[in-house]
Design a protein around this motif. Structure first.
Motif, PDB file in Angstrom:
ATOM      1  N   PRO A 160       0.851  -1.325  -0.081  1.00 36.84           N
ATOM      2  CA  PRO A 160      -0.039  -0.043   0.107  1.00 36.84           C
ATOM      3  C   PRO A 160       0.880   1.167  -0.216  1.00 36.84           C
ATOM      4  CG  PRO A 160       0.019  -0.822   2.012  1.00 36.84           C
ATOM      5  CD  PRO A 160       0.861  -1.891   1.345  1.00 36.84           C
ATOM      6  N   GLN A 161       0.265   2.334  -0.534  1.00 37.51           N
ATOM      7  CA  GLN A 161       1.104   3.633  -0.435  1.00 37.51           C
ATOM      8  C   GLN A 161       0.834   4.268   0.864  1.00 37.51           C
ATOM      9  OE1 GLN A 161       2.485   5.642  -3.023  1.00 37.51           O
ATOM     10  NE2 GLN A 161       2.423   3.589  -4.265  1.00 37.51           N
ATOM     11  N   LEU A 162       1.915   5.113   1.171  1.00 32.47           N
ATOM     12  CA  LEU A 162       1.871   5.848   2.471  1.00 32.47           C
ATOM     13  C   LEU A 162       0.921   7.061   1.944  1.00 32.47           C
ATOM     14  CD1 LEU A 162       2.958   6.123   5.194  1.00 32.47           C
ATOM     15  CD2 LEU A 162       4.886   7.354   4.357  1.00 32.47           C
ATOM     16  N   ASP A 163      -0.173   7.344   3.110  1.00 34.90           N
ATOM     17  CA  ASP A 163      -0.769   8.554   2.869  1.00 34.90           C
ATOM     18  C   ASP A 163      -0.279   9.727   3.591  1.00 34.90           C
ATOM     19  OD1 ASP A 163      -3.160  10.067   2.378  1.00 34.90           O
ATOM     20  OD2 ASP A 163      -4.280   9.325   4.188  1.00 34.90           O
ATOM     21  N   THR A 164      -0.039  10.710   2.661  1.00 33.81           N
ATOM     22  CA  THR A 164       0.814  11.951   3.141  1.00 33.81           C
ATOM     23  C   THR A 164      -0.055  12.903   3.174  1.00 33.81           C
ATOM     24  OG1 THR A 164       1.858  12.302   1.112  1.00 33.81           O
ATOM     25  CG2 THR A 164       3.149  10.871   2.470  1.00 33.81           C
ATOM     26  N   SER A 165      -1.356  12.837   2.881  1.00 35.46           N
ATOM     27  CA  SER A 165      -2.319  13.906   2.792  1.00 35.46           C
ATOM     28  C   SER A 165      -2.454  14.765   4.000  1.00 35.46           C
ATOM     29  CB  SER A 165      -3.697  13.519   2.582  1.00 35.46           C
ATOM     30  OG  SER A 165      -4.309  12.864   3.365  1.00 35.46           O
ATOM     31  N   THR A 166      -2.208  14.203   5.222  1.00 34.14           N
ATOM     32  CA  THR A 166      -2.355  14.956   6.552  1.00 34.14           C
ATOM     33  C   THR A 166      -1.051  15.481   7.089  1.00 34.14           C
ATOM     34  OG1 THR A 166      -2.241  12.767   7.700  1.00 34.14           O
ATOM     35  CG2 THR A 166      -4.171  13.827   7.150  1.00 34.14           C
ATOM     36  N   TRP A 167      -0.096  15.342   6.509  1.00 32.79           N
ATOM     37  CA  TRP A 167       1.369  15.686   6.903  1.00 32.79           C
ATOM     38  C   TRP A 167       1.508  17.330   6.988  1.00 32.79           C
ATOM     39  CZ3 TRP A 167       6.259  12.148   5.274  1.00 32.79           C
ATOM     40  CH2 TRP A 167       5.973  10.893   5.653  1.00 32.79           C
ATOM     41  N   PHE A 168       0.916  18.005   5.995  1.00 35.65           N
ATOM     42  CA  PHE A 168       1.274  19.358   6.166  1.00 35.65           C
ATOM     43  C   PHE A 168       0.367  20.149   7.409  1.00 35.65           C
ATOM     44  CE2 PHE A 168      -0.158  23.766   4.672  1.00 35.65           C
ATOM     45  CZ  PHE A 168       0.889  24.149   4.741  1.00 35.65           C
ATOM     46  N   ILE A 169      -0.751  19.588   7.589  1.00 36.20           N
ATOM     47  CA  ILE A 169      -1.461  20.165   8.830  1.00 36.20           C
ATOM     48  C   ILE A 169      -0.881  19.794  10.127  1.00 36.20           C
ATOM     49  CG2 ILE A 169      -3.996  20.037   9.921  1.00 36.20           C
ATOM     50  CD1 ILE A 169      -4.929  19.733   7.258  1.00 36.20           C
ATOM     51  N   THR A 170      -0.335  18.281  10.309  1.00 32.90           N
ATOM     52  CA  THR A 170       0.233  18.164  11.157  1.00 32.90           C
ATOM     53  C   THR A 170       1.540  18.691  11.600  1.00 32.90           C
ATOM     54  OG1 THR A 170      -0.553  15.866  10.825  1.00 32.90           O
ATOM     55  CG2 THR A 170       1.101  16.097  12.438  1.00 32.90           C
ATOM     56  N   ILE A 216       2.474  21.804  10.339  1.00 33.33           N
ATOM     57  CA  ILE A 216       2.084  23.395  10.710  1.00 33.33           C
ATOM     58  C   ILE A 216       1.650  23.510  12.346  1.00 33.33           C
ATOM     59  CG2 ILE A 216       0.556  25.034  10.128  1.00 33.33           C
ATOM     60  CD1 ILE A 216       3.060  24.998   8.062  1.00 33.33           C
ATOM     61  N   SER A 217       0.562  22.775  12.478  1.00 38.61           N
ATOM     62  CA  SER A 217      -0.110  22.444  13.708  1.00 38.61           C
ATOM     63  C   SER A 217       1.180  22.396  14.970  1.00 38.61           C
ATOM     64  CB  SER A 217      -1.324  21.694  13.787  1.00 38.61           C
ATOM     65  OG  SER A 217      -0.798  20.502  13.751  1.00 38.61           O
ATOM     66  N   SER A 218       2.161  21.245  14.719  1.00 43.32           N
ATOM     67  CA  SER A 218       3.097  21.123  15.579  1.00 43.32           C
ATOM     68  C   SER A 218       3.931  22.557  15.656  1.00 43.32           C
ATOM     69  CB  SER A 218       3.848  20.124  15.031  1.00 43.32           C
ATOM     70  OG  SER A 218       3.020  18.858  15.062  1.00 43.32           O
ATOM     71  N   MET A 219       4.201  22.965  14.710  1.00 48.06           N
ATOM     72  CA  MET A 219       5.015  24.217  14.933  1.00 48.06           C
ATOM     73  C   MET A 219       4.270  25.499  15.446  1.00 48.06           C
ATOM     74  SD  MET A 219       7.114  24.047  11.187  1.00 48.06           S
ATOM     75  CE  MET A 219       7.591  25.661  11.260  1.00 48.06           C
ATOM     76  N   ILE A 220       3.232  25.577  15.053  1.00 47.61           N
ATOM     77  CA  ILE A 220       2.557  26.740  15.876  1.00 47.61           C
ATOM     78  C   ILE A 220       2.342  26.559  17.122  1.00 47.61           C
ATOM     79  CG2 ILE A 220       0.237  27.773  15.922  1.00 47.61           C
ATOM     80  CD1 ILE A 220       0.030  27.447  13.168  1.00 47.61           C
ATOM     81  N   THR A 221       1.974  25.099  17.853  1.00 50.18           N
ATOM     82  CA  THR A 221       1.797  24.786  18.956  1.00 50.18           C
ATOM     83  C   THR A 221       3.372  24.842  19.871  1.00 50.18           C
ATOM     84  OG1 THR A 221       0.246  23.303  18.690  1.00 50.18           O
ATOM     85  CG2 THR A 221       1.291  23.027  20.646  1.00 50.18           C
ATOM     86  N   LEU A 222       4.297  24.585  19.235  1.00 50.15           N
ATOM     87  CA  LEU A 222       5.633  24.956  19.877  1.00 50.15           C
ATOM     88  C   LEU A 222       5.986  26.420  20.012  1.00 50.15           C
ATOM     89  CD1 LEU A 222       7.670  22.132  18.223  1.00 50.15           C
ATOM     90  CD2 LEU A 222       7.164  22.298  20.563  1.00 50.15           C
ATOM     91  N   PHE A 223       5.694  26.996  18.984  1.00 48.38           N
ATOM     92  CA  PHE A 223       5.820  28.623  19.045  1.00 48.38           C
ATOM     93  C   PHE A 223       4.943  29.186  20.184  1.00 48.38           C
ATOM     94  CE2 PHE A 223       4.739  32.692  17.913  1.00 48.38           C
ATOM     95  CZ  PHE A 223       5.947  33.211  17.983  1.00 48.38           C
ATOM     96  N   ILE A 224       3.959  28.735  20.505  1.00 46.30           N
ATOM     97  CA  ILE A 224       3.129  29.378  21.355  1.00 46.30           C
ATOM     98  C   ILE A 224       3.561  28.886  22.798  1.00 46.30           C
ATOM     99  CG2 ILE A 224       0.559  29.224  22.414  1.00 46.30           C
ATOM    100  CD1 ILE A 224      -0.352  29.307  19.618  1.00 46.30           C
ATOM    101  N   LEU A 225       3.936  27.705  23.033  1.00 50.62           N
ATOM    102  CA  LEU A 225       4.553  27.214  24.307  1.00 50.62           C
ATOM    103  C   LEU A 225       5.803  27.727  24.582  1.00 50.62           C
ATOM    104  CD1 LEU A 225       3.940  23.166  23.927  1.00 50.62           C
ATOM    105  CD2 LEU A 225       2.569  24.992  25.641  1.00 50.62           C
TER     106      LEU A 225
END
Length: 67
Positions: free
Chosen positions: A2-12, A14-23
């Motif tokens: 099966p192929q690796l689904d990378t469709s949610t990587w961008f959102i994951t 970006i949201s991780s970077m924003i969370t780290l920045f806020i913290l």
């Protein structure tokens, strides 16, 4: 295979970077930093030494009267 689904990587990512920045911002803003040093007035204390109370004169060659 099966192929690796990378469709949610961008959102994951970006949201991780924003969370780290806020913290990090919250962590830094809760710190207390010392104040910058303020200049102190330097007053020298005059200490009387025993030889200052006596009259002395040192004759140097350049302080002698002109001839």
């Amino acid at each position: 295979m099966p192929q690796l689904d990378t469709s949610t990587w961008f959102i994951t990512i970006i949201s991780s970077m924003i969370t780290l920045f806020i913290l990090f911002q919250l962590k830094i803003s809760s710190q207390t930093f010392p104040l910058p040093p303020s200049p102190k007035s330097l007053t020298t204390l005059k200490v009387k030494t025993p030889w200052e109370s006596k009259w002395t004169k040192i004759y140097l060659p350049h302080s002698l009267p002109q001839q």
